[in-house]
Design a protein around this motif. Sequence first.
Motif, PDB file in Angstrom:
ATOM      1  N   LYS A  10      44.762  35.923  43.749  1.00  0.00           N
ATOM      2  CA  LYS A  10      45.197  37.282  43.443  1.00  0.00           C
ATOM      3  C   LYS A  10      44.164  37.919  42.512  1.00  0.00           C
ATOM      4  O   LYS A  10      43.386  37.239  41.847  1.00  0.00           O
ATOM      5  CB  LYS A  10      46.575  37.272  42.772  1.00  0.00           C
ATOM      6  CG  LYS A  10      47.651  36.511  43.541  1.00  0.00           C
ATOM      7  CD  LYS A  10      47.929  37.124  44.895  1.00  0.00           C
ATOM      8  CE  LYS A  10      49.044  36.374  45.623  1.00  0.00           C
ATOM      9  NZ  LYS A  10      49.270  36.885  46.980  1.00  0.00           N
ATOM     10  N   LYS A  11      44.182  39.234  42.445  1.00  0.00           N
ATOM     11  CA  LYS A  11      43.168  39.955  41.669  1.00  0.00           C
ATOM     12  C   LYS A  11      43.568  40.199  40.217  1.00  0.00           C
ATOM     13  O   LYS A  11      42.824  40.801  39.448  1.00  0.00           O
ATOM     14  CB  LYS A  11      42.862  41.286  42.350  1.00  0.00           C
ATOM     15  CG  LYS A  11      42.260  41.131  43.741  1.00  0.00           C
ATOM     16  CD  LYS A  11      42.031  42.471  44.414  1.00  0.00           C
ATOM     17  CE  LYS A  11      41.498  42.281  45.834  1.00  0.00           C
ATOM     18  NZ  LYS A  11      41.306  43.566  46.534  1.00  0.00           N
ATOM     19  N   GLY A  12      44.745  39.681  39.828  1.00  0.00           N
ATOM     20  CA  GLY A  12      45.248  39.927  38.478  1.00  0.00           C
ATOM     21  C   GLY A  12      44.338  39.418  37.379  1.00  0.00           C
ATOM     22  O   GLY A  12      44.223  40.053  36.324  1.00  0.00           O
ATOM     23  N   THR A  13      43.691  38.284  37.612  1.00  0.00           N
ATOM     24  CA  THR A  13      42.805  37.724  36.585  1.00  0.00           C
ATOM     25  C   THR A  13      41.632  38.657  36.320  1.00  0.00           C
ATOM     26  O   THR A  13      41.290  38.929  35.159  1.00  0.00           O
ATOM     27  CB  THR A  13      42.277  36.337  37.026  1.00  0.00           C
ATOM     28  OG1 THR A  13      43.386  35.502  37.366  1.00  0.00           O
ATOM     29  CG2 THR A  13      41.473  35.687  35.906  1.00  0.00           C
ATOM     30  N   ALA A  14      41.006  39.156  37.384  1.00  0.00           N
ATOM     31  CA  ALA A  14      39.886  40.084  37.234  1.00  0.00           C
ATOM     32  C   ALA A  14      40.344  41.386  36.583  1.00  0.00           C
ATOM     33  O   ALA A  14      39.661  41.925  35.702  1.00  0.00           O
ATOM     34  CB  ALA A  14      39.252  40.355  38.594  1.00  0.00           C
ATOM     35  N   ARG A  15      41.494  41.902  36.996  1.00  0.00           N
ATOM     36  CA  ARG A  15      42.000  43.151  36.414  1.00  0.00           C
ATOM     37  C   ARG A  15      42.298  42.975  34.927  1.00  0.00           C
ATOM     38  O   ARG A  15      42.061  43.870  34.119  1.00  0.00           O
ATOM     39  CB  ARG A  15      43.252  43.586  37.169  1.00  0.00           C
ATOM     40  CG  ARG A  15      42.956  44.116  38.567  1.00  0.00           C
ATOM     41  CD  ARG A  15      44.205  44.411  39.339  1.00  0.00           C
ATOM     42  NE  ARG A  15      43.901  44.896  40.692  1.00  0.00           N
ATOM     43  CZ  ARG A  15      44.652  44.675  41.752  1.00  0.00           C
ATOM     44  NH1 ARG A  15      45.765  43.963  41.639  1.00  0.00           N
ATOM     45  NH2 ARG A  15      44.299  45.160  42.938  1.00  0.00           N
ATOM     46  N   MET A  16      42.835  41.819  34.574  1.00  0.00           N
ATOM     47  CA  MET A  16      43.118  41.517  33.182  1.00  0.00           C
ATOM     48  C   MET A  16      41.816  41.461  32.372  1.00  0.00           C
ATOM     49  O   MET A  16      41.724  42.008  31.271  1.00  0.00           O
ATOM     50  CB  MET A  16      43.848  40.169  33.109  1.00  0.00           C
ATOM     51  CG  MET A  16      44.387  39.804  31.755  1.00  0.00           C
ATOM     52  SD  MET A  16      45.142  38.163  31.829  1.00  0.00           S
ATOM     53  CE  MET A  16      46.399  38.426  33.074  1.00  0.00           C
TER      54      MET A  16
ATOM     55  N   PRO B 272      34.762  50.043  40.231  1.00  0.00           N
ATOM     56  CA  PRO B 272      35.733  49.076  39.703  1.00  0.00           C
ATOM     57  C   PRO B 272      36.325  48.153  40.764  1.00  0.00           C
ATOM     58  O   PRO B 272      36.508  46.954  40.518  1.00  0.00           O
ATOM     59  CB  PRO B 272      36.819  49.969  39.084  1.00  0.00           C
ATOM     60  CG  PRO B 272      36.103  51.232  38.742  1.00  0.00           C
ATOM     61  CD  PRO B 272      35.090  51.420  39.833  1.00  0.00           C
ATOM     62  N   ALA B 273      36.637  48.688  41.951  1.00  0.00           N
ATOM     63  CA  ALA B 273      37.241  47.871  43.014  1.00  0.00           C
ATOM     64  C   ALA B 273      36.275  46.786  43.478  1.00  0.00           C
ATOM     65  O   ALA B 273      36.660  45.632  43.687  1.00  0.00           O
ATOM     66  CB  ALA B 273      37.642  48.757  44.193  1.00  0.00           C
ATOM     67  N   LYS B 274      35.000  47.169  43.646  1.00  0.00           N
ATOM     68  CA  LYS B 274      33.991  46.207  44.080  1.00  0.00           C
ATOM     69  C   LYS B 274      33.781  45.124  43.022  1.00  0.00           C
ATOM     70  O   LYS B 274      33.634  43.937  43.347  1.00  0.00           O
ATOM     71  CB  LYS B 274      32.675  46.940  44.364  1.00  0.00           C
ATOM     72  CG  LYS B 274      31.615  46.064  45.016  1.00  0.00           C
ATOM     73  CD  LYS B 274      30.386  46.886  45.396  1.00  0.00           C
ATOM     74  CE  LYS B 274      29.321  45.995  46.061  1.00  0.00           C
ATOM     75  NZ  LYS B 274      28.120  46.806  46.416  1.00  0.00           N
ATOM     76  N   ALA B 275      33.787  45.520  41.753  1.00  0.00           N
ATOM     77  CA  ALA B 275      33.624  44.555  40.664  1.00  0.00           C
ATOM     78  C   ALA B 275      34.806  43.581  40.614  1.00  0.00           C
ATOM     79  O   ALA B 275      34.623  42.376  40.400  1.00  0.00           O
ATOM     80  CB  ALA B 275      33.498  45.294  39.337  1.00  0.00           C
ATOM     81  N   THR B 276      36.013  44.109  40.836  1.00  0.00           N
ATOM     82  CA  THR B 276      37.213  43.264  40.840  1.00  0.00           C
ATOM     83  C   THR B 276      37.143  42.232  41.961  1.00  0.00           C
ATOM     84  O   THR B 276      37.443  41.047  41.759  1.00  0.00           O
ATOM     85  CB  THR B 276      38.477  44.137  40.998  1.00  0.00           C
ATOM     86  OG1 THR B 276      38.562  45.039  39.895  1.00  0.00           O
ATOM     87  CG2 THR B 276      39.730  43.271  41.040  1.00  0.00           C
ATOM     88  N   ASN B 277      36.730  42.675  43.151  1.00  0.00           N
ATOM     89  CA  ASN B 277      36.592  41.751  44.283  1.00  0.00           C
ATOM     90  C   ASN B 277      35.516  40.705  44.014  1.00  0.00           C
ATOM     91  O   ASN B 277      35.692  39.525  44.338  1.00  0.00           O
ATOM     92  CB  ASN B 277      36.250  42.525  45.561  1.00  0.00           C
ATOM     93  CG  ASN B 277      37.415  43.357  46.065  1.00  0.00           C
ATOM     94  OD1 ASN B 277      38.575  43.046  45.792  1.00  0.00           O
ATOM     95  ND2 ASN B 277      37.123  44.439  46.782  1.00  0.00           N
ATOM     96  N   GLN B 278      34.396  41.133  43.425  1.00  0.00           N
ATOM     97  CA  GLN B 278      33.296  40.208  43.169  1.00  0.00           C
ATOM     98  C   GLN B 278      33.668  39.152  42.136  1.00  0.00           C
ATOM     99  O   GLN B 278      33.405  37.957  42.326  1.00  0.00           O
ATOM    100  CB  GLN B 278      32.059  40.977  42.680  1.00  0.00           C
ATOM    101  CG  GLN B 278      30.815  40.114  42.488  1.00  0.00           C
ATOM    102  CD  GLN B 278      30.364  39.464  43.785  1.00  0.00           C
ATOM    103  OE1 GLN B 278      30.114  40.151  44.776  1.00  0.00           O
ATOM    104  NE2 GLN B 278      30.254  38.136  43.789  1.00  0.00           N
ATOM    105  N   LEU B 279      34.313  39.579  41.053  1.00  0.00           N
ATOM    106  CA  LEU B 279      34.721  38.624  40.023  1.00  0.00           C
ATOM    107  C   LEU B 279      35.758  37.648  40.578  1.00  0.00           C
ATOM    108  O   LEU B 279      35.697  36.439  40.301  1.00  0.00           O
ATOM    109  CB  LEU B 279      35.282  39.352  38.800  1.00  0.00           C
ATOM    110  CG  LEU B 279      35.769  38.466  37.643  1.00  0.00           C
ATOM    111  CD1 LEU B 279      34.692  37.478  37.203  1.00  0.00           C
ATOM    112  CD2 LEU B 279      36.241  39.315  36.468  1.00  0.00           C
TER     113      LEU B 279
END
Length: 393
Positions: free
Chosen positions: A165-171, A225-232
């Motif tokens: 899930k993307k929660g870790t990157a968003r956090m 931001p979306a691309k960075a979230t996916n990459q992380l």
Amino acid sequence: MKGKSCMAAKIEFTLIQKPLNILINFAHFNSNMLYWYTYLVLVYVFRAIFKRAFFNGVPHLEPGKPVIIAANHTNAFLDAVLIAAQVNRSINFLVRSDVFNTAVKRFFLHALHQIPIYRQRDGRDALTKNEETFKKVYELLEQNRVIMIFPEADCFPIKRLRPLKKGTARMAFGVMDKNNWDFEPYILPVGINYTHHTKLRTEVMVGFDKPISIKDYEDLYKENPAKATNQLTQDISEGIKRQLIHIPEHLESISEQLLTVYRSNLLYNSINWRRDDNSRLSEEKMLIDKVIETATKDDVKLAEIKEKATKYFQILAKQNLTDKAFWAAANSKKVNLATYLFAPIFFPVYLLIKPIWNYINRFVEQKIKKEEFKLSLKMGLTIGFYQVFILIG
């Protein structure tokens, strides 16, 4: 009169506030005491739960550094405490909110540094409640604390990493935004591997990967931001996979058979319970990589291997043998001198503990249906018996 009422109010406030502060400090002290007492108990209980443990790259977490630990999740709360017992700092754990369903549970969970995280299935208010959770996480990271999260979200006893899930990157990006990127936390990917997810006296391999600096994503995040979230998220996934024996679902059966044969021929000193190297994990990963390569390039060869392995284990089953027992007899494994020297100590302890293990094992297997909870509950019951022995002693 006004001055007198102010003075009375001040005295009343002092009389109430001072005992309250003492109570809060006492609760905080006991919270930390419970955490570190549990930490010490686990160090010994793990020796009873696991026959052997391998740890690779265990870090020394610097006190002044905020850290997010991200790991795969296959064995309920055992995953969290297994990692926590290896690092030198206290950890705050993000856990599913539905376990905070009674006052008693909330007290102990908070005392053990648990923070509720809400999922979509928890209701329409879940996202709103998670705002409070994220706020708490940001505060802890700003205090240079350690946070642990399982980015797969759910727990399943399988030997492969599921999509994160993307929660870790968003956090991670949320706390950076809050501090205008003048902040340097990092993410530490961890892979946890159990030879058997539900059995007592199994083996475990835990690998800590290289830390990921969140600040390295600043330019990408500000651009997209979306691309960075996916990459992380992808980079965290790859970090965990480097420390994980990742078996594709369609190759599970043959992989487990080959791993069983490989493990049966390993010779270890029974006294040395813990090993700090990655050789075992590397060898098992190489074996699985070879299976995947064969499946990709040569279907005929893979079919031949499957046929031979299936036939071999069928013969063992007919003779009521295990692969481990067969190879032990065939290789005439020698018992080292240390085993003889410590036998007078180990044998009585074994006679005392074995019936307890058998009882715990039967109880959990009969009462618990979900595989991902079995070994964790076996550990919990072992801790319970451990406490009883301390009280009796």
